[in-house]
Design a protein around this motif. Structure first.
Motif, mmCIF file in Angstrom:
data_model
loop_
_atom_site.group_PDB
_atom_site.id
_atom_site.type_symbol
_atom_site.label_atom_id
_atom_site.label_comp_id
_atom_site.label_asym_id
_atom_site.label_seq_id
_atom_site.Cartn_x
_atom_site.Cartn_y
_atom_site.Cartn_z
ATOM 1 N N UNK A 270 18.145 1.100 34.839
ATOM 2 C CA UNK A 270 19.269 0.931 35.557
ATOM 3 C C UNK A 270 20.162 2.303 35.500
ATOM 4 N N UNK A 271 19.503 3.530 35.413
ATOM 5 C CA UNK A 271 20.064 4.891 35.258
ATOM 6 C C UNK A 271 19.349 5.737 36.108
ATOM 7 N N UNK A 272 20.138 6.653 36.651
ATOM 8 C CA UNK A 272 19.454 7.693 37.315
ATOM 9 C C UNK A 272 18.658 8.652 36.533
ATOM 10 N N UNK A 273 17.419 8.934 36.926
ATOM 11 C CA UNK A 273 16.584 9.882 36.280
ATOM 12 C C UNK A 273 16.060 10.970 37.265
ATOM 13 N N UNK A 274 15.798 12.414 36.999
ATOM 14 C CA UNK A 274 15.604 13.456 37.596
ATOM 15 C C UNK A 274 13.790 13.120 37.972
ATOM 16 N N UNK A 275 13.692 13.290 39.139
ATOM 17 C CA UNK A 275 12.281 13.447 39.434
ATOM 18 C C UNK A 275 11.822 14.852 39.588
ATOM 19 N N UNK B 96 13.934 18.942 40.617
ATOM 20 C CA UNK B 96 15.333 19.447 40.964
ATOM 21 C C UNK B 96 15.753 18.960 42.340
ATOM 22 N N UNK B 97 16.940 18.164 42.248
ATOM 23 C CA UNK B 97 17.527 17.756 43.732
ATOM 24 C C UNK B 97 17.091 16.363 43.928
ATOM 25 N N UNK B 98 16.193 15.864 43.034
ATOM 26 C CA UNK B 98 15.593 14.652 43.438
ATOM 27 C C UNK B 98 15.867 13.676 42.329
ATOM 28 N N UNK B 99 16.014 12.204 42.717
ATOM 29 C CA UNK B 99 16.336 11.281 41.505
ATOM 30 C C UNK B 99 15.594 10.054 41.877
ATOM 31 N N UNK B 100 15.339 9.498 40.891
ATOM 32 C CA UNK B 100 15.053 8.004 41.096
ATOM 33 C C UNK B 100 15.480 7.129 40.153
ATOM 34 N N UNK B 101 15.539 5.608 40.344
ATOM 35 C CA UNK B 101 16.283 4.575 39.677
ATOM 36 C C UNK B 101 15.314 3.389 39.292
ATOM 37 N N UNK B 102 14.938 2.919 37.993
ATOM 38 C CA UNK B 102 14.334 1.969 37.977
ATOM 39 C C UNK B 102 15.109 0.857 38.144
ATOM 40 N N UNK B 103 15.122 -0.212 39.263
ATOM 41 C CA UNK B 103 16.023 -1.258 39.494
ATOM 42 C C UNK B 103 15.362 -2.599 39.084
ATOM 43 N N UNK B 104 13.925 -2.663 38.765
ATOM 44 C CA UNK B 104 13.413 -4.056 38.489
ATOM 45 C C UNK B 104 13.217 -4.745 39.868
ATOM 46 N N UNK B 105 12.619 -5.803 39.721
ATOM 47 C CA UNK B 105 12.305 -6.688 40.954
ATOM 48 C C UNK B 105 13.604 -7.202 41.754
#
Length: 229
Positions: free
Chosen positions: A16-21, A23-32
């Motif tokens: 539940x926090x933004x993580x950088x994949x 430079x300029x791209x991010x992902x978020x572990x949302x869960x199901x």
């Protein structure tokens, strides 16, 4: 889920926090689930992301959608009647980047609000919606992208196949992040049936294939126009 996110980074994972994949791209572990996925998508948009993608695994309904295949759906449906179209430019470019190293398949995807365990229900959903696969998040992310008028892409890999049932005791033992909870396993242990161990071995092999596909794709993402859009 956490294991799906592991194909994007070797860094410590944060839920539940933004993580950088990149430079300029991010992902978020949302869960199901759609509620969690919608929150993640809205948060990423508010943080500046101008393309949204749903990343992870699906349950296959089409027998041609095999483990080790990259699934790039054209349309996303919900059981409530919503329809969303993925961005053709991004989809075609990713297809060209991955083929022929990775087999790529198109088709449509249905988002449902539950883990579908029975082979009979999988067949019913395929007949009713004429889709190749199901997941639990993509339509929520697509809805946010449509409301924000930004491109959307679904990048998926199949795990369970149309003729594979998922043991109910396994699905009842999962936490929202896709991890098995030991206490829940013990609680549901009397639901274990003969043949479940064989099914789990098959699913484990399929999941390994899906992880390899997603890892392969993640290494090609620098060549997609995700940055500065």
């Amino acid at each position: 889920m956490e294991r799906e996110a592991r194909t994007l980074t070797k860094a410590d994972l944060k839920k539940n926090k933004p993580m950088q994949f990149r430079e300029g791209s991010w992902f978020w572990i949302s869960g199901m689930g759609r509620i969690r996925a919608e929150h993640a998508a809205q948060s990423l948009f508010k943080g500046g992301c101008r393309i949204l993608a749903s990343w992870g695994t699906v349950g296959a309904l089409d027998p041609y959608l095999k483990p080790g295949t990259l699934f790039l759906p054209h349309k996303i449906y919900s059981e409530e009647g919503e329809t969303y179209v993925t961005d053709k430019v991004l989809r075609d470019r990713l297809n060209r980047l991955c083929a022929p190293e990775v087999k790529v398949m198109g088709g449509d995807l249905l988002t449902v609000d539950r883990i579908v365990t029975a082979v009979s229900e999988k067949q019913d959903l395929k007949d009713r919606y004429a889709v190749a696969a199901i997941d639990m998040e993509a339509s929520a992310v697509a809805r946010v992208a449509a409301n924000c008028n930004i491109p959307f892409l679904a990048i998926k890999a199949p795990v369970d196949l149309p003729d594979q049932h998922l043991p109910i005791w396994v699905t009842r033992s999962l936490d929202p992040w896709g991890n098995l909870v030991k206490k829940a396993i013990l609680k549901n242990i009397f639901g274990i049936k003969p043949g479940d161990c064989t099914q789990l071995r098959h699913l484990s092999r399929n999941y390994h294939s899906a992880q390899n596909v997603l890892l392969n794709v993640s290494q090609k993402m620098d060549y997609l126009p995700f940055q500065n859009i």
